[in-house]
Design a protein around this motif. Structure first.
Motif, mmCIF file in Angstrom:
data_model
loop_
_atom_site.group_PDB
_atom_site.id
_atom_site.type_symbol
_atom_site.label_atom_id
_atom_site.label_comp_id
_atom_site.label_asym_id
_atom_site.label_seq_id
_atom_site.Cartn_x
_atom_site.Cartn_y
_atom_site.Cartn_z
ATOM 1 N N GLY A 1 -10.377 1.263 4.846
ATOM 2 C CA GLY A 1 -10.323 -0.124 4.731
ATOM 3 C C GLY A 1 -9.387 -0.835 5.582
ATOM 4 N N ASP A 2 -8.703 -1.847 5.205
ATOM 5 C CA ASP A 2 -7.434 -2.590 5.936
ATOM 6 C C ASP A 2 -6.414 -1.665 6.476
ATOM 7 O OD1 ASP A 2 -9.076 -4.974 5.668
ATOM 8 O OD2 ASP A 2 -7.876 -5.673 3.757
ATOM 9 N N PHE A 3 -6.314 -0.433 5.682
ATOM 10 C CA PHE A 3 -5.174 0.430 6.185
ATOM 11 C C PHE A 3 -5.614 1.678 6.971
ATOM 12 C CE2 PHE A 3 -4.520 -1.721 1.930
ATOM 13 C CZ PHE A 3 -3.315 -2.537 2.462
ATOM 14 N N LYS A 4 -6.595 1.526 7.460
ATOM 15 C CA LYS A 4 -7.274 2.870 8.423
ATOM 16 C C LYS A 4 -6.551 3.121 9.420
ATOM 17 C CE LYS A 4 -11.133 0.061 10.401
ATOM 18 N NZ LYS A 4 -10.581 -0.019 11.620
ATOM 19 N N GLY B 1 -7.355 15.217 4.924
ATOM 20 C CA GLY B 1 -6.449 15.155 4.068
ATOM 21 C C GLY B 1 -5.127 14.083 4.035
ATOM 22 N N LEU B 2 -5.057 13.710 5.398
ATOM 23 C CA LEU B 2 -4.178 12.492 5.387
ATOM 24 C C LEU B 2 -4.931 11.169 4.866
ATOM 25 C CD1 LEU B 2 -2.558 12.875 8.992
ATOM 26 C CD2 LEU B 2 -1.332 12.883 6.759
ATOM 27 N N ILE B 3 -5.961 11.025 5.206
ATOM 28 C CA ILE B 3 -6.725 10.013 4.934
ATOM 29 C C ILE B 3 -6.926 9.873 3.263
ATOM 30 C CG2 ILE B 3 -9.039 8.745 4.913
ATOM 31 C CD1 ILE B 3 -9.441 9.818 7.427
ATOM 32 N N ASN B 4 -7.169 10.962 2.730
ATOM 33 C CA ASN B 4 -7.313 10.947 1.122
ATOM 34 C C ASN B 4 -5.906 10.767 0.602
ATOM 35 O OD1 ASN B 4 -9.866 11.309 1.390
ATOM 36 N ND2 ASN B 4 -9.747 13.605 1.073
ATOM 37 N N THR B 5 -4.986 11.444 1.089
ATOM 38 C CA THR B 5 -3.706 11.425 0.459
ATOM 39 C C THR B 5 -3.009 10.227 0.426
ATOM 40 O OG1 THR B 5 -3.281 13.879 0.723
ATOM 41 C CG2 THR B 5 -1.474 12.554 0.111
ATOM 42 N N PHE B 6 -3.237 9.317 1.450
ATOM 43 C CA PHE B 6 -2.407 8.306 1.594
ATOM 44 C C PHE B 6 -3.280 7.076 1.709
ATOM 45 C CE2 PHE B 6 0.419 11.338 3.747
ATOM 46 C CZ PHE B 6 1.704 11.166 3.039
ATOM 47 N N ASP B 7 -4.777 7.362 1.265
ATOM 48 C CA ASP B 7 -5.584 6.165 1.358
ATOM 49 C C ASP B 7 -5.694 5.285 2.537
ATOM 50 O OD1 ASP B 7 -7.718 5.132 0.159
ATOM 51 O OD2 ASP B 7 -6.444 3.627 -1.120
ATOM 52 N N HIS C 1 0.833 -1.233 0.034
ATOM 53 C CA HIS C 1 0.144 -0.104 -0.107
ATOM 54 C C HIS C 1 0.824 1.460 -0.069
ATOM 55 C CE1 HIS C 1 -3.964 1.865 0.215
ATOM 56 N NE2 HIS C 1 -3.513 2.684 1.248
ATOM 57 N N ALA C 2 1.927 1.300 -0.864
ATOM 58 C CA ALA C 2 2.781 2.411 -0.986
ATOM 59 C C ALA C 2 2.153 3.203 -1.940
ATOM 60 C CB ALA C 2 4.244 2.014 -1.247
ATOM 61 N N ARG C 3 2.456 4.525 -1.845
ATOM 62 C CA ARG C 3 1.983 5.610 -2.952
ATOM 63 C C ARG C 3 2.807 5.925 -3.725
ATOM 64 N NH1 ARG C 3 -3.248 5.688 -2.916
ATOM 65 N NH2 ARG C 3 -3.373 8.013 -3.434
ATOM 66 N N ASP C 4 2.678 5.832 -5.143
ATOM 67 C CA ASP C 4 3.691 6.151 -6.273
ATOM 68 C C ASP C 4 2.864 6.355 -7.563
ATOM 69 O OD1 ASP C 4 6.386 6.146 -7.180
ATOM 70 O OD2 ASP C 4 6.330 4.027 -7.834
ATOM 71 N N ALA C 5 2.323 7.536 -7.257
ATOM 72 C CA ALA C 5 1.491 7.936 -8.719
ATOM 73 C C ALA C 5 2.439 8.134 -9.653
ATOM 74 C CB ALA C 5 0.694 9.413 -8.126
#
Length: 469
Positions: free
Chosen positions: A383-386, A374-380, A177-181
């Motif tokens: 669900g399982d990562f809340k 904003g933290l929730i939206n940016t890093f998603d 669940h890394a972010r790498d747009a």
């Protein structure tokens, strides 16, 4: 060793068989998603959608168009610097991208969007963007072996490259669940080390026999600069294409835009400082000016701040240009990695820098800067990562970078071993970097092929200038 470069049988067979296989697999698995299906009218009514403008096509297509131009025009023309390999640069880029995007839609579909109830893959405009991203990794790898392999080898390299890409992308984006747009890790780091590893396995100790071809002329460098400018202008679209609508996409464009601008100035500065006369080297301008866009791929959608984007671009211009001056000669002499385009300096190193910047920026994120939502939206963090914290997210970002390196190096070594088999019609050492091996050339070119003056090598020509520093 005898080299048979006649691919009259192998290339058509591979192209026909693989394209027929694509048709069959698409017939079995691929379908339109709800936003591209003719039932969109019913979907609008069911979901109370009042206008077609809410269809994802109208949000994503401008970015898709830019990314598509980068893949076929930007990457293709960037590799036309070799004085006798422009057909191969643009033509083979065209070939492997066209095959790769089809295979990518299947591979990424199986891993990311396979419907368990129907067993089908539903594709839309975002699927096309992701397929282009996948192809970008293979085109980066092509840069390391440019002029030294046959088109059949390139197709095999793309087949395995897309497969490896889909697996490492799934691990990094879904499991970790890394972010790498913008793909600093998933695209550039993987593609860079995949190509470098293949180049190491395919090392040619007698490549100096083609030394007179391994260089540029005035017009070939000008054509390559066209590729640079297309890539430079559209890189903000590349890094923001699949980010969330709204502030994340907007921020990704701004950060990439600023980082690229900063990179140009430091690239020019180091290029000038590298010579006693202060003259600029077109190699640096063509390539290192893009490094900031690569390095901001991961953190582009984060709150890195405008001045932070400028800082990343500032240092990437320096590091990438120094790589062409010092590291490329070291790689060839010591590690026996013959990197034709210098992808280590444009993609691999900046990709790693991007992964590090992303990990640090994620770990340093706070509610005071992003806001809770904003933290929730940016890093998603859903669900399982809340319950994931930003420090944990930073650790997973770093782990994602390691995964991309491992897949690139190990996968490249395995694929390189396959490509080393003497069955693919690759050119002899004395015939590398020459379009005549695989292309019909205009008569005037064939008549004057023996009159080409020797030109200093593309990546390694700076070696001859070290004594002047």
């Amino acid at each position: 060793m005898l080299f048979n470069t006649n691919i009259r049988l192998t290339l058509p067979v591979v192209c026909f068989v693989w394209q027929i296989a694509m048709i069959i697999l698409f017939g079995v698995f691929i379908r339109y998603d709800e936003e591209s299906d003719a039932h969109w009218v019913e979907t609008k009514a069911h979901d109370n959608i009042t206008s077609d403008i809410e269809n994802d096509f109208y949000f994503r297509y401008p970015s898709f168009q830019d990314v598509h131009v980068m893949i076929f025009v930007g990457f293709g023309f960037l590799m036309t610097f070799l004085k006798r390999y422009s057909f191969g640069a643009v033509g083979f880029n065209f070939l492997i991208a066209s095959f790769g995007l089809q295979w990518a839609l299947l591979m990424q579909g199986w891993f990311h969007s396979l419907d368990p109830q129907t067993g089908k893959i539903f594709i839309g405009i975002e699927s096309l963007i992701n397929a282009d991203f996948c192809v970008a990794g293979c085109l980066i790898a092509y840069g390391a072996v440019l002029g030294k392999v046959s088109p059949v080898q390139l197709l095999v390299m793309t087949l395995f490259g897309v497969t490896l890409f889909a697996v490492e992308e799934y691990i990094i984006l879904n499991l970790l669940h890394a972010r790498d747009a913008g793909g600093s890790m998933v695209i550039h780091t993987f593609g860079g080390y995949y190509g470098l590893s293949i180049s190491r396995v395919l090392y040619r100790p007698n490549l100096h026999q083609s030394k007179r071809m391994q260089g540029s002329v005035y017009h070939s460098d000008t054509f390559a600069m066209i590729g640079t400018l297309f890539l430079w202008m559209f890189w903000p679209s590349f890094n923001s294409a699949i980010t969330d609508h709204g502030d994340g996409q907007h921020r990704a464009v701004i950060n990439t835009y600023l980082g690229l601008a900063s990179t140009v100035l430091t690239t020019v500065a180091i290029s000038s400082l590298s010579q006693k006369t202060g003259k600029l080297d077109m190699v640096h301008i063509q390539n290192s000016t893009l490094a900031g866009g690569v390095a901001l791929g991961t953190a582009a959608e984060f709150m890195i701040s405008p001045y932070g984007a400028l800082i990343v671009g500032f240092f990437c211009g320096i590091i990438s240009t120094m790589g062409y001056i010092f590291i490329s000669p070291f790689l060839e002499k010591t590690l026996k990695i013959q990197d034709t385009c210098g992808i280590h300096n444009l993609h691999a190193m900046p990709g790693v820098i991007g992964g590090i910047v992303g990990a640090i920026t994620a770990a340093a994120a706070s509610e005071s800067v992003y806001g809770k939502q904003g933290l929730i939206n940016t890093f998603d963090f859903t669900g399982d990562f809340k319950d994931r914290t930003v420090l944990t997210q930073g650790g997973y970002q770093a782990a994602g970078m390691c995964v991309s390196i491992v897949f690139g190096v190990v996968g490249g070594a395995i694929v390189g071993s396959i490509l080393k088999l003497p069955i693919w019609g690759d050119p002899a050492d004395q015939n590398c970097f020459d379009d005549e091996v695989y292309w019909e050339l205009p008569d005037e070119e064939e008549e004057h092929q023996g009159s080409i003056p020797p030109i200093l090598e593309y990546n390694n020509h700076m070696i001859h200038k070290q004594q002047d520093l």
